[in-house]
Design an enzyme around this catalytic site. Structure first.
Site, short mmCIF file in Angstrom:
data_model
loop_
_atom_site.label_atom_id
_atom_site.label_comp_id
_atom_site.label_asym_id
_atom_site.label_seq_id
_atom_site.Cartn_x
_atom_site.Cartn_y
_atom_site.Cartn_z
NE ARG A 1 -1.79 1.83 3.88
CZ ARG A 1 -2.64 2.02 4.91
NH1 ARG A 1 -3.78 1.90 5.06
NH2 ARG A 1 -1.97 2.35 5.78
CB CYS B 1 -1.47 5.83 2.72
SG CYS B 1 -2.77 7.17 3.23
#
Length: 125
Positions: A103, A105
């Site tokens: 991920r 972010c």
């Protein structure tokens, strides 16, 4: 062979793009924002509620493309305020459980329709 994915269980694209594209055994979703697919309106202003709607929308697009949250290998998450990170992360984690895709972010200045969060994903089918 490229396949465009569409479901009415997630908001329709608000521009010239597809909800997702499937090519061979990989599904690439467009960013999902906290819009209720039944009325096309942004839900709430609260980050927790927005994050929940984003994840529901993402799940719907994944399922239409033959994937699910457990087949996601990478997400990119956009927040308009990093002060929302902890609340967003709690909701995000509740959807993925023990499956922890790669991920990124990042904080961005602004998102479409003035929402606070957007998430896109890549999944293997």
């Amino acid at each position: 062979m490229l396949e465009k994915i569409y479901t009415d269980q997630a908001p329709a694209a608000i521009g010239p793009y597809s909800q997702a594209i499937k090519i061979e055994n990989t599904l690439y979703t467009s960013g999902q924002i906290p819009v209720d697919p039944t009325n096309g309106k942004v839900i709430s202003i609260e980050i927790t509620e927005q994050a929940q709607q984003v994840m529901k929308n993402l799940q719907a697009v994944l399922e239409e493309g033959g994937a699910n949250l457990n087949s996601v290998i990478k997400t990119t998450c956009f927040l308009t305020d990093m002060a929302d990170f902890a609340a967003f992360n709690e909701v995000y984690g509740s959807y993925f459980g023990d499956h922890k895709p790669a991920r990124s972010c990042v904080a961005v200045k602004e998102l479409p329709l003035k929402v606070r969060v957007e998430v896109e994903a890549i999944a293997v089918i």
